[in-house]
Design a protein around this motif. Sequence first.
Motif, PDB file in Angstrom:
ATOM      1  N   GLY A  67     -35.361 -21.536  22.022  1.00 40.94           N
ATOM      2  CA  GLY A  67     -36.069 -21.432  22.932  1.00 40.94           C
ATOM      3  C   GLY A  67     -37.056 -22.723  22.821  1.00 40.94           C
ATOM      4  O   GLY A  67     -36.534 -23.523  21.619  1.00 40.94           O
ATOM      5  N   LEU A  68     -37.432 -23.365  23.687  1.00 41.32           N
ATOM      6  CA  LEU A  68     -38.570 -24.670  23.329  1.00 41.32           C
ATOM      7  C   LEU A  68     -39.758 -24.582  21.820  1.00 41.32           C
ATOM      8  O   LEU A  68     -40.052 -23.583  21.399  1.00 41.32           O
ATOM      9  CB  LEU A  68     -39.948 -24.839  23.938  1.00 41.32           C
ATOM     10  N   PRO A  69     -39.397 -25.491  20.918  1.00 33.53           N
ATOM     11  CA  PRO A  69     -40.138 -25.223  19.654  1.00 33.53           C
ATOM     12  C   PRO A  69     -41.817 -24.976  20.042  1.00 33.53           C
ATOM     13  O   PRO A  69     -42.526 -24.326  18.888  1.00 33.53           O
ATOM     14  CB  PRO A  69     -40.296 -26.561  18.643  1.00 33.53           C
ATOM     15  N   GLU A  70     -41.963 -25.588  21.101  1.00 35.36           N
ATOM     16  CA  GLU A  70     -44.259 -25.298  21.156  1.00 35.36           C
ATOM     17  C   GLU A  70     -43.861 -23.592  20.917  1.00 35.36           C
ATOM     18  O   GLU A  70     -44.808 -23.048  20.959  1.00 35.36           O
ATOM     19  CB  GLU A  70     -44.650 -26.122  21.295  1.00 35.36           C
ATOM     20  N   LEU A  71     -43.410 -23.468  22.037  1.00 37.14           N
ATOM     21  CA  LEU A  71     -43.239 -21.245  22.263  1.00 37.14           C
ATOM     22  C   LEU A  71     -42.918 -21.076  20.824  1.00 37.14           C
ATOM     23  O   LEU A  71     -43.430 -19.598  21.248  1.00 37.14           O
ATOM     24  CB  LEU A  71     -42.013 -21.045  23.169  1.00 37.14           C
ATOM     25  N   ARG A  72     -41.750 -21.341  20.847  1.00 36.64           N
ATOM     26  CA  ARG A  72     -41.404 -20.291  19.203  1.00 36.64           C
ATOM     27  C   ARG A  72     -42.466 -20.642  17.982  1.00 36.64           C
ATOM     28  O   ARG A  72     -43.063 -19.295  17.486  1.00 36.64           O
ATOM     29  CB  ARG A  72     -40.478 -21.120  18.532  1.00 36.64           C
ATOM     30  N   GLU A  73     -43.480 -21.378  17.679  1.00 42.38           N
ATOM     31  CA  GLU A  73     -44.591 -21.377  17.049  1.00 42.38           C
ATOM     32  C   GLU A  73     -45.845 -20.830  17.409  1.00 42.38           C
ATOM     33  O   GLU A  73     -46.107 -19.700  16.877  1.00 42.38           O
ATOM     34  CB  GLU A  73     -44.492 -22.997  17.558  1.00 42.38           C
TER      35      GLU A  73
END
Length: 406
Positions: A67-73
């Motif tokens: 998944g996109l890093p910004e979404l996981r964050e």
Amino acid sequence: MTQPLIAERLHDFAGPTIFSEMTALAQQAGAANLGQGFPDSDGPPELLAAAADAIGRGLNQYPPATGLPELREAIAARRTADQRLTYDPRTEVVVTAGATEAIAAALIGLCDPGDEVIVFDPLYDSYSACLAMAQVRRVPVLLEFDGTRFTFDPEAFRRAVTPRTRLVLLNTPHNPTGKVFDESELALIAEVCMAHDLVAVTDEVYEHLVYDGLRHRSLATLPGMRERTLTISSAGKTFSCTGWKVGWACGPARLVTTVRTVKQYLTFGTGTPFQAAVAHGLTRCMPWVDELRAELARRRDLLVAELRAVGITTYPCDATYFVQMDARSFGHDDGETLCRALIRDAGVAAIPSVALYDDKAAGRHLVRLAFCKEPGLLTTAARRLAAYASDASAAPREGQERTSND
């Protein structure tokens, strides 16, 4: 019709789901559709704009498998804010094609053929299909209405554990009963999981749609449970964007790695611009979700009040999109027969809850109504149901005895 060529373990799932069937019948009849659980209005405009912006910025190729890093964050930050749980977005969060893929990947990856999984009955229909694909046996524990709420027998839950039990699959808030598992129930589940070294997989897609001041608590927050719980949720219900199919799983790296291992050979990655938009939503649009929760509670109350005013029995609903209605209020013992008659004769579509039950006798008289619809549609549907109930009361169908709402 040509018979499908399909593995024996999937024979029971070869046809359309009850949701697809009832929606198609509703469309053919022009019925008010309180069947399939999708809202009839879009999510926050800011979220929709973020998706369009992501497309415009060129986020249209494969995302990372996790998944996109910004979404996981954003997911990890949300878990901390909502449940006071800390997850490393690099290793303890994975984005999936909706919650359904996360559940399927968890069951396929964590279970061997012949293992057993404890579920609560009724259960969302995809669970049974996913369990069949994983070649494991489901062991249902019945949720029964005790006069006040749906709950389960603690000893029945304890007895469900055998040497082949691998995990517990828990859905809270629960579809279709609208139940929120309380502290004592969660404590019992945690106790049994730890005593028998079981993994818990929790489906929490309705975590933000809990009403009347109640609070959803994740099983992973209980002592000793974070390290053995895989928590699954999604954006679809939270932001009224069920077609985006952006879900996720959080948990210890050993469990999240299992989901990632399986999902990379299922979808690998999906919906890159939608992932970016959901990251924005989890960070910026939660006040909109608070308003949605309040509005859904009002719609639930509108529908329930209209039905109860004419003697139609409904059951308590603390969360989700759904309220259960008693088919016996219409002179029917069989909810599935009633649902087909309602589409044809009353112009209202609903879901027979029995389709979600292992114990068919326990769910035979229940009908699920979705209240995530516009108030005008709810009022129209309720009045059609009231008229049909009145006709049924005046002239019960042959071979059916009138039953009490008490």
